[in-house]
Scaffold this motif. Structure first.
Motif, PDB file in Angstrom:
ATOM      1  N   THR A 182       0.761  -1.792   0.617  1.00 25.02           N
ATOM      2  CA  THR A 182       0.026   0.176  -0.081  1.00 25.02           C
ATOM      3  C   THR A 182       1.180   1.526  -0.189  1.00 25.02           C
ATOM      4  O   THR A 182       0.884   2.530  -0.534  1.00 25.02           O
ATOM      5  N   LEU A 183       2.300   1.143   0.852  1.00 24.99           N
ATOM      6  CA  LEU A 183       2.438   2.236   0.589  1.00 24.99           C
ATOM      7  C   LEU A 183       3.510   2.359  -0.822  1.00 24.99           C
ATOM      8  O   LEU A 183       3.689   3.639  -1.005  1.00 24.99           O
ATOM      9  N   GLU A 184       3.556   1.495  -1.316  1.00 27.43           N
ATOM     10  CA  GLU A 184       4.606   1.380  -2.202  1.00 27.43           C
ATOM     11  C   GLU A 184       3.189   1.562  -3.465  1.00 27.43           C
ATOM     12  O   GLU A 184       4.079   3.121  -4.196  1.00 27.43           O
ATOM     13  N   GLU A 185       2.202   1.613  -2.936  1.00 33.64           N
ATOM     14  CA  GLU A 185       1.032   2.366  -4.064  1.00 33.64           C
ATOM     15  C   GLU A 185       1.126   3.308  -4.463  1.00 33.64           C
ATOM     16  O   GLU A 185       1.630   4.408  -4.764  1.00 33.64           O
ATOM     17  N   LEU A 186       1.206   3.603  -2.388  1.00 37.05           N
ATOM     18  CA  LEU A 186       1.263   5.910  -2.430  1.00 37.05           C
ATOM     19  C   LEU A 186       2.386   6.256  -3.143  1.00 37.05           C
ATOM     20  O   LEU A 186       2.049   6.626  -3.754  1.00 37.05           O
ATOM     21  N   ALA A 187       3.341   5.486  -3.400  1.00 40.13           N
ATOM     22  CA  ALA A 187       4.696   6.743  -2.983  1.00 40.13           C
ATOM     23  C   ALA A 187       4.738   7.089  -4.655  1.00 40.13           C
ATOM     24  O   ALA A 187       5.153   7.603  -4.945  1.00 40.13           O
ATOM     25  N   LYS A 188       3.904   6.148  -5.529  1.00 38.42           N
ATOM     26  CA  LYS A 188       4.233   6.249  -6.769  1.00 38.42           C
ATOM     27  C   LYS A 188       3.140   6.885  -6.715  1.00 38.42           C
ATOM     28  O   LYS A 188       3.734   8.029  -8.311  1.00 38.42           O
ATOM     29  N   ASN A 189       2.047   7.142  -6.472  1.00 34.36           N
ATOM     30  CA  ASN A 189       0.346   8.291  -6.784  1.00 34.36           C
ATOM     31  C   ASN A 189       1.396   9.312  -6.174  1.00 34.36           C
ATOM     32  O   ASN A 189       1.123  10.051  -6.989  1.00 34.36           O
ATOM     33  N   ILE A 190       1.554   9.371  -5.236  1.00 36.43           N
ATOM     34  CA  ILE A 190       1.969  11.108  -4.625  1.00 36.43           C
ATOM     35  C   ILE A 190       3.547  11.489  -6.402  1.00 36.43           C
ATOM     36  O   ILE A 190       3.303  12.009  -5.890  1.00 36.43           O
ATOM     37  N   ALA A 191       4.291  10.478  -6.431  1.00 40.86           N
ATOM     38  CA  ALA A 191       5.293  11.284  -7.271  1.00 40.86           C
ATOM     39  C   ALA A 191       4.723  11.580  -8.118  1.00 40.86           C
ATOM     40  O   ALA A 191       5.065  12.802  -9.351  1.00 40.86           O
ATOM     41  N   TYR A 192       4.204  11.390  -9.015  1.00 41.55           N
ATOM     42  CA  TYR A 192       3.435  11.373 -10.149  1.00 41.55           C
ATOM     43  C   TYR A 192       2.303  12.314 -10.207  1.00 41.55           C
ATOM     44  O   TYR A 192       2.946  13.479 -10.642  1.00 41.55           O
ATOM     45  N   LYS A 193       2.145  13.408  -8.307  1.00 42.28           N
ATOM     46  CA  LYS A 193       1.764  14.111  -8.048  1.00 42.28           C
ATOM     47  C   LYS A 193       2.058  15.224  -8.246  1.00 42.28           C
ATOM     48  O   LYS A 193       2.144  15.896  -8.413  1.00 42.28           O
ATOM     49  N   VAL A 194       3.282  15.382  -7.758  1.00 44.90           N
ATOM     50  CA  VAL A 194       4.387  16.149  -7.510  1.00 44.90           C
ATOM     51  C   VAL A 194       5.302  16.670  -8.962  1.00 44.90           C
ATOM     52  O   VAL A 194       4.961  17.377  -9.670  1.00 44.90           O
ATOM     53  N   LYS A 195       5.106  15.315  -9.698  1.00 45.80           N
ATOM     54  CA  LYS A 195       6.061  15.909 -11.197  1.00 45.80           C
ATOM     55  C   LYS A 195       3.978  16.177 -12.006  1.00 45.80           C
ATOM     56  O   LYS A 195       5.327  17.610 -12.575  1.00 45.80           O
ATOM     57  N   ARG A 196       3.530  16.216 -12.027  1.00 46.82           N
ATOM     58  CA  ARG A 196       1.886  17.031 -12.466  1.00 46.82           C
ATOM     59  C   ARG A 196       2.306  18.743 -11.808  1.00 46.82           C
ATOM     60  O   ARG A 196       1.569  19.383 -13.213  1.00 46.82           O
ATOM     61  N   THR A 197       2.421  18.002 -10.638  1.00 44.42           N
ATOM     62  CA  THR A 197       1.692  20.069 -10.068  1.00 44.42           C
ATOM     63  C   THR A 197       2.874  20.780 -10.059  1.00 44.42           C
ATOM     64  O   THR A 197       2.956  22.425 -10.323  1.00 44.42           O
ATOM     65  N   LYS A 198       4.320  19.718 -10.084  1.00 49.16           N
ATOM     66  CA  LYS A 198       5.714  20.462  -9.971  1.00 49.16           C
ATOM     67  C   LYS A 198       5.427  21.334  -8.672  1.00 49.16           C
ATOM     68  O   LYS A 198       5.736  22.348  -7.997  1.00 49.16           O
ATOM     69  N   ARG A 199       4.595  20.468  -7.417  1.00 53.15           N
ATOM     70  CA  ARG A 199       4.896  20.923  -5.764  1.00 53.15           C
ATOM     71  C   ARG A 199       4.909  20.038  -5.098  1.00 53.15           C
ATOM     72  O   ARG A 199       4.440  19.134  -5.430  1.00 53.15           O
ATOM     73  N   GLN A 200       5.814  20.124  -4.050  1.00 50.85           N
ATOM     74  CA  GLN A 200       5.836  18.953  -3.445  1.00 50.85           C
ATOM     75  C   GLN A 200       4.761  18.660  -1.908  1.00 50.85           C
ATOM     76  O   GLN A 200       4.183  19.713  -2.506  1.00 50.85           O
ATOM     77  N   VAL A 201       5.241  17.323  -2.127  1.00 52.52           N
ATOM     78  CA  VAL A 201       3.814  16.491  -0.754  1.00 52.52           C
ATOM     79  C   VAL A 201       4.215  16.372   0.142  1.00 52.52           C
ATOM     80  O   VAL A 201       5.896  15.561   0.510  1.00 52.52           O
ATOM     81  N   SER A 202       4.187  16.913   1.390  1.00 48.30           N
ATOM     82  CA  SER A 202       4.415  16.524   2.906  1.00 48.30           C
ATOM     83  C   SER A 202       3.028  15.436   3.402  1.00 48.30           C
ATOM     84  O   SER A 202       2.476  15.375   3.483  1.00 48.30           O
ATOM     85  N   LEU A 203       3.748  13.999   3.338  1.00 48.12           N
ATOM     86  CA  LEU A 203       2.903  12.520   3.938  1.00 48.12           C
ATOM     87  C   LEU A 203       2.772  12.873   5.726  1.00 48.12           C
ATOM     88  O   LEU A 203       3.409  14.081   6.334  1.00 48.12           O
ATOM     89  N   GLU A 204       1.854  12.492   5.689  1.00 50.79           N
ATOM     90  CA  GLU A 204       1.352  12.161   6.972  1.00 50.79           C
ATOM     91  C   GLU A 204       2.559  11.638   7.800  1.00 50.79           C
ATOM     92  O   GLU A 204       3.182  10.476   7.409  1.00 50.79           O
TER      93      GLU A 204
END
Length: 244
Positions: A182-204
């Motif tokens: 689950t965490l590995e899948e979350l990491a991939k999705n968050i990485a995609y979001k960062v690439k798309r928005t060009k903004r960093q994401v802070s996880l819980e």
């Protein structure tokens, strides 16, 4: 954004599934519990947990009755204490005896019937404990808090008796592997979001073991990287674009 329905073995798993689908973190999700879910009897009649969730709009405050709690996961600690009064290395039989007595007292106090299976390796000084029963969701707890705490306490009890450190891994219903996936899948999705928005994401906030999973999942990514910030138990990962 309209509410969507998500399900999982537990409410926390359903929330994680919502975070994956909505490509965000749980702190940015508003949700309400539809069904808590149940394990049934001997595996029969099991019902999944269900929630209705949606991604919060920018600047939106969460309704107090549906507020998402920040995760503060008990640290999976490898305690390597000096033991001044311990002069011997305990053997496999002693390790298993201590483990069985401690866990049976805990489960007795919780009024739970649990089967305990143990595998001990003297070469690597590791003890794998697998728990099975009808109410394992209670032992896992919110995002693994209960099972992590129990693992930590068991490690303290065992290592209090041995001069050589013994690593303890407590698991049930393959929770550790499912959580890792689950965490590995979350990491991939968050990485995609960062690439798309060009903004960093802070996880819980996550414990060290779970943070290592996220770091490892993204260590070979060409475009994003990770770092940990904050103090325990609020230490968390930030995913951001690499400098070119």
């Amino acid at each position: 954004m309209e509410f969507e329905e998500f399900s999982g073995k537990t409410v926390d798993e359903a929330l994680m599934n919502a975070a994956l689908k909505l490509q965000t973190v749980s702190d940015e999700i508003e949700y309400e519990v539809v069904e808590e879910g149940s394990n049934g009897v001997l595996g029969f009649g099991r019902k999944p947990a269900k929630i209705k969730a949606r991604k919060k709009l920018p600047g939106e405050k969460v309704n107090e009755n549906k507020a998402t709690e920040s995760s503060v996961v008990n640290e999976e600690v490898e305690v390597k204490e000096e033991k001044d009064q311990v002069n011997e290395t305990i053997d496999e039989d002693t390790v298993k005896k201590i483990t069985k007595e401690f866990l049976e007292k805990v489960f007795g106090a919780m009024n739970l019937e649990v089967t305990i299976d143990m595998r001990y390796s003297e070469d690597s000084r590791t003890l794998d404990v697998d728990l099975n029963g009808d109410e394992m969701g209670l032992l896992i707890g919110k995002r693994g808090q209960t099972i992590d705490s129990l693992q930590y306490l068991l490690s303290l009890v065992i290592n209090r008796e041995s001069k050589d450190y013994i690593r303890v891994k407590l698991d049930t219903e393959n929770y550790r592997e499912r959580r890792k996936e689950t965490l590995e899948e979350l990491a991939k999705n968050i990485a995609y979001k960062v690439k798309r928005t060009k903004r960093q994401v802070s996880l819980e906030p996550m414990n060290p073991y779970e943070r290592r999973i996220i770091h490892s999942a993204l260590q070979n990514d060409k475009y994003v990287t990770t770092r940990s910030e904050g103090e325990e138990p609020y230490r968390h990962i930030i995913v951001f674009l690499k400098n070119k």
